[in-house]
Design a protein around this motif. Structure first.
Motif, short mmCIF file in Angstrom:
data_model
loop_
_atom_site.label_atom_id
_atom_site.label_comp_id
_atom_site.label_asym_id
_atom_site.label_seq_id
_atom_site.Cartn_x
_atom_site.Cartn_y
_atom_site.Cartn_z
N ASP A 1 0.39 8.52 -9.18
CA ASP A 1 -1.18 9.94 -9.83
C ASP A 1 -2.60 8.76 -9.42
O ASP A 1 -3.53 9.20 -8.78
CB ASP A 1 -0.69 9.92 -11.08
CG ASP A 1 0.39 10.77 -11.58
OD1 ASP A 1 0.88 11.32 -11.21
OD2 ASP A 1 1.08 9.87 -12.46
N ARG A 2 -2.73 7.57 -10.02
CA ARG A 2 -4.01 7.34 -9.52
C ARG A 2 -3.66 5.67 -9.24
O ARG A 2 -2.92 4.59 -9.69
CB ARG A 2 -4.84 6.87 -10.52
CG ARG A 2 -5.40 9.05 -10.84
CD ARG A 2 -6.81 8.62 -11.88
NE ARG A 2 -6.25 8.00 -13.37
CZ ARG A 2 -6.57 7.53 -14.70
NH1 ARG A 2 -8.05 7.88 -13.62
NH2 ARG A 2 -6.49 7.36 -15.07
N ILE A 3 -4.36 5.45 -8.54
CA ILE A 3 -4.59 3.53 -8.06
C ILE A 3 -5.60 2.98 -8.14
O ILE A 3 -6.88 3.39 -8.02
CB ILE A 3 -4.10 3.87 -6.75
CG1 ILE A 3 -2.75 3.95 -6.15
CG2 ILE A 3 -4.25 2.00 -6.13
CD1 ILE A 3 -2.78 4.18 -4.35
N GLY B 1 -11.65 -10.87 -10.08
CA GLY B 1 -11.38 -9.66 -10.98
C GLY B 1 -11.85 -8.69 -11.17
O GLY B 1 -12.28 -8.37 -12.22
N ARG B 2 -12.47 -7.51 -10.41
CA ARG B 2 -12.78 -6.46 -11.14
C ARG B 2 -12.35 -5.17 -10.44
O ARG B 2 -11.54 -4.88 -9.93
CB ARG B 2 -14.80 -6.65 -11.70
CG ARG B 2 -14.70 -6.77 -9.68
CD ARG B 2 -15.99 -7.72 -9.75
NE ARG B 2 -16.87 -7.80 -8.05
CZ ARG B 2 -17.42 -8.91 -7.92
NH1 ARG B 2 -18.65 -9.63 -9.53
NH2 ARG B 2 -18.25 -9.58 -7.33
N VAL B 3 -12.76 -4.14 -11.65
CA VAL B 3 -12.57 -2.64 -10.86
C VAL B 3 -13.53 -2.06 -9.79
O VAL B 3 -14.57 -2.50 -9.46
CB VAL B 3 -12.27 -1.50 -11.94
CG1 VAL B 3 -12.92 -0.02 -11.39
CG2 VAL B 3 -11.53 -1.45 -12.83
N ARG B 4 -12.95 -2.45 -8.76
CA ARG B 4 -13.67 -1.95 -7.54
C ARG B 4 -13.63 -0.34 -7.39
O ARG B 4 -14.46 0.31 -7.24
CB ARG B 4 -13.09 -1.96 -5.63
CG ARG B 4 -13.66 -1.93 -4.91
CD ARG B 4 -15.18 -2.37 -4.97
NE ARG B 4 -15.73 -2.34 -3.81
CZ ARG B 4 -15.13 -2.09 -2.45
NH1 ARG B 4 -14.39 -3.61 -1.39
NH2 ARG B 4 -15.84 -2.40 -1.09
N GLU B 5 -12.62 0.34 -7.73
CA GLU B 5 -12.18 2.08 -7.32
C GLU B 5 -10.91 2.12 -7.68
O GLU B 5 -10.03 1.32 -7.80
CB GLU B 5 -12.48 2.41 -6.08
CG GLU B 5 -12.75 3.95 -5.85
CD GLU B 5 -12.84 4.21 -4.40
OE1 GLU B 5 -12.31 5.27 -4.29
OE2 GLU B 5 -13.75 3.52 -3.71
N ILE B 6 -11.22 3.40 -8.51
CA ILE B 6 -10.00 4.35 -9.23
C ILE B 6 -9.36 5.45 -8.54
O ILE B 6 -10.57 6.59 -8.67
CB ILE B 6 -9.73 4.23 -10.67
CG1 ILE B 6 -9.94 3.10 -11.36
CG2 ILE B 6 -9.09 5.10 -10.70
CD1 ILE B 6 -10.17 3.54 -13.05
N LEU C 1 0.82 -1.39 0.26
CA LEU C 1 0.09 -0.20 0.22
C LEU C 1 0.64 1.42 0.30
O LEU C 1 1.11 2.14 -0.60
CB LEU C 1 -0.87 0.03 1.13
CG LEU C 1 -2.01 -1.04 1.28
CD1 LEU C 1 -3.01 -0.93 2.33
CD2 LEU C 1 -3.05 -1.08 0.70
N ASP C 2 1.43 1.37 0.79
CA ASP C 2 2.80 2.71 0.86
C ASP C 2 3.47 2.88 -0.32
O ASP C 2 4.11 3.70 -0.73
CB ASP C 2 3.40 2.20 2.05
CG ASP C 2 3.24 2.44 3.58
OD1 ASP C 2 2.45 2.66 3.40
OD2 ASP C 2 3.62 1.80 4.13
N GLU C 3 4.32 1.79 -0.95
CA GLU C 3 4.74 1.81 -2.19
C GLU C 3 3.70 2.29 -3.44
O GLU C 3 3.70 3.30 -4.33
CB GLU C 3 5.15 0.46 -2.61
CG GLU C 3 5.79 0.46 -3.91
CD GLU C 3 6.37 -0.93 -4.54
OE1 GLU C 3 7.59 -0.92 -4.26
OE2 GLU C 3 5.63 -1.68 -5.20
N ALA C 4 2.43 2.09 -3.31
CA ALA C 4 1.34 2.70 -4.23
C ALA C 4 0.84 3.41 -3.97
O ALA C 4 0.86 4.76 -5.54
CB ALA C 4 -0.25 1.33 -3.90
N VAL C 5 1.06 4.37 -3.04
CA VAL C 5 0.78 5.15 -2.77
C VAL C 5 1.89 6.74 -3.15
O VAL C 5 1.29 7.66 -3.59
CB VAL C 5 0.07 5.87 -1.03
CG1 VAL C 5 -0.45 7.46 -0.85
CG2 VAL C 5 -0.96 5.41 -1.14
N PHE C 6 3.06 6.29 -2.82
CA PHE C 6 4.05 6.82 -3.07
C PHE C 6 4.36 7.14 -4.35
O PHE C 6 4.95 8.35 -4.47
CB PHE C 6 5.26 6.39 -2.24
CG PHE C 6 6.80 6.95 -2.45
CD1 PHE C 6 6.85 8.34 -1.92
CD2 PHE C 6 7.31 6.58 -3.33
CE1 PHE C 6 7.99 8.65 -2.47
CE2 PHE C 6 8.43 7.43 -3.58
CZ PHE C 6 9.27 8.37 -2.84
#
Length: 292
Positions: free
Chosen positions: A223-225, A233-238, A215-220
């Motif tokens: 631009d978007r996650i 597997g499906r899109v929960r949120e961007i 999680l830290d790596e993704a946020v650091f």
């Protein structure tokens, strides 16, 4: 859960991002596997866009299809349904306009650093002189000029991944896919590699799709996650990351960083959700009453 309102400069950054051309467009991507128990759906109707020079991370619980997704996007696997377009060109297989960096060290062990980076340009038909000149530029970019004549076994894990990044970029792809490239590194090296990657991305005209479970790596980095649900597997949120750039590790304690991390954690592991699997407990000795 609502995230803190981004500061105006961050809002402006997202508006500028959305005005850029779309580098990668994914529509209705679905992937089925056949198993002894029948058909398994790994990805179901996944759709999203990645804009030019955007850094997007993909994250989700175990089994959500992150690695399957990125392999399909790179053309290494085929989708059961859906469409993938990179700058107007449909994806039908591997192509130099899409680079790939894996978690494992995929360098050719019998070639030096320079020869590893030269490999792609030479396969594309460039002369040895041109390929060597270009390779040295990429090697300098990843900070390994002093090691251009070293072999992979003489390098640390982080250095090998820097060579892998240089080798992928030497083909001048439009989009670079990275499948948990720092997952096998120790914590300190991983932090260093994250900083290296942001510096490289700042200086190269490249769009990055980055698979991670951290999680830290993704946020650091991002631009978007893109947050995926599992089974299928499906899109929960961007999620837009409201942490200003340029990034530094001092920002990890900022309220915007912490709130974004917490929000993503709640998306992946909703509070109060029960574990879907239970694991047997094996006892190899009598329980110790003093151990809690």
């Amino acid at each position: 859960m609502s995230l803190p309102a981004p500061a105006p400069p961050v809002v402006a950054r997202f508006e500028r991002l959305k005005q850029r051309p779309v580098s990668l467009s994914v529509r209705g991507l679905t992937k089925h596997f056949e198993s002894p128990r029948g058909t398994v759906t790994a990805l179901n109707n996944v759709s999203f866009d990645v804009h030019k020079r955007e850094f997007m991370s993909v994250i989700g619980p175990s089994g959500c299809g992150k690695s399957t997704l990125v392999r399909i996007l790179a053309g290494l696997e085929t989708a059961s349904d859906g469409e993938i377009v990179v700058e107007g060109i449909p994806v039908s297989g591997p192509c130099p306009d899409r680079g790939m960096v894996f978690q494992g060290y995929t360098l050719f062990p019998w070639l030096t650093v320079k020869r590893n980076v030269m490999f792609g340009p030479m396969m594309a038909g460039r002369s040895a002189f041109t390929a060597e000149s270009e390779a040295r530029e990429w090697i300098e970019l990843v900070g390994l000029t002093k090691f251009e004549n070293a072999y992979p076994h003489q390098l640390s894990g982080g250095m090998k991944q820097r060579v892998a990044i240089a080798r992928a970029l030497a083909n001048q792809p439009r989009v670079l896919f990275m499948d948990e490239p720092f997952g096998a590194l120790d914590a300190q090296t991983r932090c260093n590699m994250q900083s290296y990657l942001l510096e490289i991305w700042k200086n190269v005209d490249i769009t990055i799709v980055f698979i991670t479970h951290d999680l830290d790596e993704a946020v650091f980095l991002s631009d978007r996650i893109l947050v995926l649900d599992a089974n299928p597997g499906r899109v929960r949120e961007i999620v837009e990351v409201p942490v200003p750039r340029p990034r530094s590790f001092d920002q990890i304690a900022d309220p915007a960083f912490l709130a974004t991390r917490k929000h993503i954690e709640h998306l992946i592991h909703p509070p109060g959700a029960e574990a879907k699997e239970s694991f047997p407990v094996l006892k190899f000795s009598a329980p110790d009453p003093d151990v809690v």
